[in-house]
Design a protein around this motif. Structure first.
Motif, PDB file in Angstrom:
ATOM      1  N   ASP A  39      16.387   4.710 -45.085  1.00 32.97           N
ATOM      2  CA  ASP A  39      17.127   3.531 -45.538  1.00 32.97           C
ATOM      3  C   ASP A  39      16.721   3.027 -46.924  1.00 32.97           C
ATOM      4  N   ARG A  59      19.214   0.120 -47.332  1.00 35.05           N
ATOM      5  CA  ARG A  59      20.401  -0.023 -46.485  1.00 35.05           C
ATOM      6  C   ARG A  59      20.073  -1.027 -45.387  1.00 35.05           C
ATOM      7  N   ASP A  61      21.995  -3.612 -42.231  1.00 37.78           N
ATOM      8  CA  ASP A  61      22.930  -3.381 -41.127  1.00 37.78           C
ATOM      9  C   ASP A  61      24.377  -3.579 -41.574  1.00 37.78           C
ATOM     10  N   TYR A  62      25.308  -3.048 -40.811  1.00 36.15           N
ATOM     11  CA  TYR A  62      26.742  -3.250 -40.994  1.00 36.15           C
ATOM     12  C   TYR A  62      27.248  -2.882 -42.397  1.00 36.15           C
TER      13      TYR A  62
END
Length: 88
Positions: A39, A59, A61-62
């Protein structure tokens, strides 16, 4: 502006010649990216002024991203890390 991007407030303070709009445009027009760790990504993209930016992002969530780093020009070590040979 892309509402999926969140910015570290220190980027603009440290690099006043780079705006959130510059980063967003470079992000949307990335020419290369690499996942460093889970991430955590490094991205190269051109901003609206035609400058190549180096962007660091986590990165979230969503489909959301936290931009924690941006500078221009990119560091030579970034090209090497991404496997880009600039001598060609």
């Amino acid at each position: 502006m892309d509402n999926r991007l969140f910015f570290d407030k220190h980027i603009i303070a440290k690099h006043p010649d780079i705006s959130e709009e510059d980063i967003g445009y470079a992000w949307e027009n990335a020419i290369a990216s690499k996942e460093r760790k889970q991430d955590d990504y490094i991205v190269l993209g051109f901003d609206i002024k035609g400058r190549l930016l180096q962007i660091g992002a986590f990165r979230l969530d969503y489909g959301r991203w936290f931009i924690y780093h941006a500078l221009t020009p990119p560091q030579e070590c970034t090209f090497k890390e991404m496997g880009i040979d600039r001598r060609k």
